[in-house]
Design a protein around this motif. Structure first.
Motif, PDB file in Angstrom:
ATOM      1  N   LYS A  26      -3.659 -21.610  27.547  1.00  0.00           N
ATOM      2  CA  LYS A  26      -3.055 -22.942  27.667  1.00  0.00           C
ATOM      3  C   LYS A  26      -4.083 -23.983  28.096  1.00  0.00           C
ATOM      4  CE  LYS A  26       0.485 -25.521  30.203  1.00  0.00           C
ATOM      5  NZ  LYS A  26       1.582 -25.453  31.201  1.00  0.00           N
ATOM      6  N   GLU A  27      -4.816 -23.700  29.166  1.00  0.00           N
ATOM      7  CA  GLU A  27      -5.721 -24.704  29.721  1.00  0.00           C
ATOM      8  C   GLU A  27      -6.936 -24.945  28.834  1.00  0.00           C
ATOM      9  OE1 GLU A  27      -6.636 -24.016  33.824  1.00  0.00           O
ATOM     10  OE2 GLU A  27      -4.549 -24.313  34.440  1.00  0.00           O
ATOM     11  N   MET A  28      -7.360 -23.942  28.083  1.00  0.00           N
ATOM     12  CA  MET A  28      -8.462 -24.125  27.144  1.00  0.00           C
ATOM     13  C   MET A  28      -7.973 -24.641  25.789  1.00  0.00           C
ATOM     14  SD  MET A  28     -11.245 -23.394  28.765  1.00  0.00           S
ATOM     15  CE  MET A  28     -10.479 -24.053  30.256  1.00  0.00           C
ATOM     16  N   MET A  29      -6.665 -24.823  25.672  1.00  0.00           N
ATOM     17  CA  MET A  29      -6.004 -25.322  24.456  1.00  0.00           C
ATOM     18  C   MET A  29      -6.182 -24.390  23.266  1.00  0.00           C
ATOM     19  SD  MET A  29      -6.274 -29.459  24.651  1.00  0.00           S
ATOM     20  CE  MET A  29      -4.981 -29.604  23.414  1.00  0.00           C
ATOM     21  N   PHE A  30      -6.323 -23.088  23.548  1.00  0.00           N
ATOM     22  CA  PHE A  30      -6.398 -22.124  22.456  1.00  0.00           C
ATOM     23  C   PHE A  30      -5.077 -22.058  21.697  1.00  0.00           C
ATOM     24  CE2 PHE A  30      -9.664 -19.494  25.083  1.00  0.00           C
ATOM     25  CZ  PHE A  30     -10.677 -20.342  24.680  1.00  0.00           C
ATOM     26  N   PHE A  31      -3.955 -22.166  22.407  1.00  0.00           N
ATOM     27  CA  PHE A  31      -2.661 -22.140  21.717  1.00  0.00           C
ATOM     28  C   PHE A  31      -2.583 -23.269  20.693  1.00  0.00           C
ATOM     29  CE2 PHE A  31      -0.768 -19.966  25.642  1.00  0.00           C
ATOM     30  CZ  PHE A  31      -0.689 -18.740  25.012  1.00  0.00           C
ATOM     31  N   GLU A  32      -2.905 -24.485  21.133  1.00  0.00           N
ATOM     32  CA  GLU A  32      -2.840 -25.631  20.224  1.00  0.00           C
ATOM     33  C   GLU A  32      -3.865 -25.508  19.099  1.00  0.00           C
ATOM     34  OE1 GLU A  32      -0.909 -26.813  24.018  1.00  0.00           O
ATOM     35  OE2 GLU A  32      -2.748 -25.729  23.487  1.00  0.00           O
ATOM     36  N   ASP A  33      -5.068 -25.052  19.434  1.00  0.00           N
ATOM     37  CA  ASP A  33      -6.104 -24.876  18.409  1.00  0.00           C
ATOM     38  C   ASP A  33      -5.648 -23.919  17.312  1.00  0.00           C
ATOM     39  OD1 ASP A  33      -7.760 -26.531  19.837  1.00  0.00           O
ATOM     40  OD2 ASP A  33      -9.017 -24.925  20.653  1.00  0.00           O
ATOM     41  N   GLU A  34      -4.855 -22.923  17.696  1.00  0.00           N
ATOM     42  CA  GLU A  34      -4.421 -21.904  16.742  1.00  0.00           C
ATOM     43  C   GLU A  34      -3.068 -22.230  16.101  1.00  0.00           C
ATOM     44  OE1 GLU A  34      -6.454 -19.779  15.702  1.00  0.00           O
ATOM     45  OE2 GLU A  34      -7.973 -20.262  17.217  1.00  0.00           O
ATOM     46  N   GLY A  35      -2.555 -23.425  16.379  1.00  0.00           N
ATOM     47  CA  GLY A  35      -1.346 -23.879  15.689  1.00  0.00           C
ATOM     48  C   GLY A  35      -0.043 -23.610  16.415  1.00  0.00           C
ATOM     49  N   LEU A  36      -0.112 -23.152  17.670  1.00  0.00           N
ATOM     50  CA  LEU A  36       1.109 -22.925  18.439  1.00  0.00           C
ATOM     51  C   LEU A  36       1.300 -24.119  19.375  1.00  0.00           C
ATOM     52  CD1 LEU A  36       3.474 -21.087  19.133  1.00  0.00           C
ATOM     53  CD2 LEU A  36       2.029 -19.962  20.834  1.00  0.00           C
ATOM     54  N   GLU A  37       2.098 -25.074  18.929  1.00  0.00           N
ATOM     55  CA  GLU A  37       2.333 -26.300  19.694  1.00  0.00           C
ATOM     56  C   GLU A  37       3.583 -26.197  20.557  1.00  0.00           C
ATOM     57  OE1 GLU A  37       0.459 -29.020  19.722  1.00  0.00           O
ATOM     58  OE2 GLU A  37      -0.910 -28.737  18.025  1.00  0.00           O
ATOM     59  N   ASN A  38       4.589 -25.494  20.057  1.00  0.00           N
ATOM     60  CA  ASN A  38       5.898 -25.480  20.702  1.00  0.00           C
ATOM     61  C   ASN A  38       6.086 -24.166  21.471  1.00  0.00           C
ATOM     62  OD1 ASN A  38       8.454 -26.439  21.353  1.00  0.00           O
ATOM     63  ND2 ASN A  38       9.393 -25.612  19.504  1.00  0.00           N
ATOM     64  N   TYR A  39       5.609 -24.152  22.720  1.00  0.00           N
ATOM     65  CA  TYR A  39       5.684 -22.930  23.512  1.00  0.00           C
ATOM     66  C   TYR A  39       5.919 -23.301  24.972  1.00  0.00           C
ATOM     67  CZ  TYR A  39       0.972 -23.965  25.202  1.00  0.00           C
ATOM     68  OH  TYR A  39      -0.114 -24.560  25.793  1.00  0.00           O
ATOM     69  N   GLU A  40       6.289 -22.315  25.753  1.00  0.00           N
ATOM     70  CA  GLU A  40       6.524 -22.505  27.184  1.00  0.00           C
ATOM     71  C   GLU A  40       6.131 -21.232  27.916  1.00  0.00           C
ATOM     72  OE1 GLU A  40      10.230 -23.544  30.238  1.00  0.00           O
ATOM     73  OE2 GLU A  40      10.532 -23.587  28.064  1.00  0.00           O
ATOM     74  N   ILE A  41       5.357 -21.383  28.989  1.00  0.00           N
ATOM     75  CA  ILE A  41       4.968 -20.249  29.822  1.00  0.00           C
ATOM     76  C   ILE A  41       5.834 -20.252  31.070  1.00  0.00           C
ATOM     77  CG2 ILE A  41       3.110 -19.195  31.173  1.00  0.00           C
ATOM     78  CD1 ILE A  41       1.133 -20.449  29.196  1.00  0.00           C
ATOM     79  N   VAL A  42       6.490 -19.133  31.310  1.00  0.00           N
ATOM     80  CA  VAL A  42       7.373 -18.993  32.465  1.00  0.00           C
ATOM     81  C   VAL A  42       6.710 -18.025  33.438  1.00  0.00           C
ATOM     82  CG1 VAL A  42       9.688 -18.360  33.252  1.00  0.00           C
ATOM     83  CG2 VAL A  42       9.368 -19.350  30.958  1.00  0.00           C
ATOM     84  N   SER A  43       6.271 -18.520  34.582  1.00  0.00           N
ATOM     85  CA  SER A  43       5.553 -17.666  35.528  1.00  0.00           C
ATOM     86  C   SER A  43       6.510 -17.117  36.582  1.00  0.00           C
ATOM     87  CB  SER A  43       4.426 -18.459  36.193  1.00  0.00           C
ATOM     88  OG  SER A  43       4.964 -19.560  36.901  1.00  0.00           O
TER      89      SER A  43
END
Length: 347
Positions: A26-43
């Protein structure tokens, strides 16, 4: 499934290290870079480790969680045995070496009957492995031993000190402990997971529901591209160690569990046990399943092919291998993992 709903990612367990790879992505924006824009992390964790095999699938269903990065293989086997739609789709900890040390006068696992065993959590990796091996020699881990829990028994937090103080009769071997020095002190190495030889046993896998696997294939594949890149990032301690340590400290400060929030050591995401390609060892999973049958933890004729769905993680890794823009990142990671695997014990 509502495709407009965010892909929801949540660790099964509350330990901070379990959420580190997702937070890196998330913080390195790997999700966005790989095309996953619509996500949520639940800790914070979904369920106590001791109840994972019973209630993980239900917790995911009730909280609309799609991907869980950290359950134990045995837990997923138990859900599949009951016909619940939870599958192993990837891996987090693929080669977790674990040892157990007995106090003075304790010479074998058989000597632990009626004794006190220190472990970080009931249902954790070390607990699960030791309980399985106690069952093999006829000791019931739920009735014949006394479990003492607490973060001081984490492998990174000098658990052998509890033996020296006589608090317990057996603990996990510490990460920095030299077995020969331990034995010179009069203690005994009761079990070393390296007895499994070259079999790389996945200690924690990634699980997903049937619906997300089949209905959100592209997003699951994007998730794995990002997570594999996070694994590569975590293993690169030379470049990223300061950030990773700071990330863990930040996550600890917001952790609701008092013991976890105050732990002195830093576990920055399991760099010593991450899989380079994001996938578990199929041979290792087969080994764990066979062992579970042998010890009565799995009683059905469950077969591994009915538990694993690894197409997405394999496609994700293959895609990263072929990317020109990631060539330097891939090659550096490949070298780092090769050095790590050549110098660290197999489990």
């Amino acid at each position: 499934m509502d495709r407009k709903r965010p892909l929801r990612i949540a660790p099964s367990h509350y330990h901070v290290g379990h959420i580190v790879p997702s937070m890196v992505a998330k913080e390195m924006m790997f999700f966005e870079d790989e095309g996953l824009e619509n996500y949520e992390i639940v800790s914070g964790g979904l369920i106590p480790g001791v109840a994972e095999a019973i209630g993980l699938w239900r917790a995911m269903k009730e909280k609309s969680i799609d991907i869980v990065p950290d359950p134990k293989p045995l837990s997923v086997f138990a859900h599949r045995e009951r016909g619940e739609d939870l599958y192993i789709v990837g891996c987090w900890r693929n080669r977790q070496p674990t040892g157990f040390v007995g106090g003075k006068g304790i010479k074998s696992l058989a000597d632990l009957k009626g004794k006190k065993i220190g472990t970080r959590d009931l249902g954790g990796i070390g607990y699960t492995l030791l309980a399985t091996n106690l069952r093999k020699i006829g000791i019931d881990p739920e009735k014949d031993v006394v479990w003492v829990t607490g973060s001081r028994f984490h492998a990174q937090d000098n658990p052998v000190d509890a033996l020296r103080k006589g608090e317990v009769d057996c603990v996990h071997l510490g990460s920095d402990d030299d077995p020969r020095q331990i034995e010179r002190e009069g203690f005994s190495i009761l079990f070393d997971s390296r007895v499994y030889g070259a079999v790389s046993r996945p200690a924690r896998v990634t699980a997903a529901t049937k619906s997300v696997i089949e209905e959100r294939k592209e997003e699951v594949e994007a998730y794995f591209r990002a997570i594999i890149r996070a694994y590569w990032f975590i293993v690169d301690r030379e470049r990223n160690g300061r950030y990773l340590d700071a990330l863990v400290r930040r996550l600890r400060r917001s952790c609701l569990d008092e013991e976890e929030s105050k732990r002195p050591s830093v576990d920055s995401g399991g760099g010593s046990v991450l899989p380079f390609d994001g996938a578990p060892s199929v041979e290792g999973l087969e080994h764990i399943l066979n062992e579970a049958r042998e010890t009565g933890q799995i009683k059905s004729t469950l077969v591994l092919k009915d538990v694993i769905r690894l197409d997405a993680v394999r496609r994700a890794f293959q895609s990263l291998q072929q990317r020109e823009d990631l060539r330097d990142e891939y090659q550096r990671a490949e070298k780092l993992f090769a050095v790590r695997d050549a110098s660290s014990p197999q489990a």
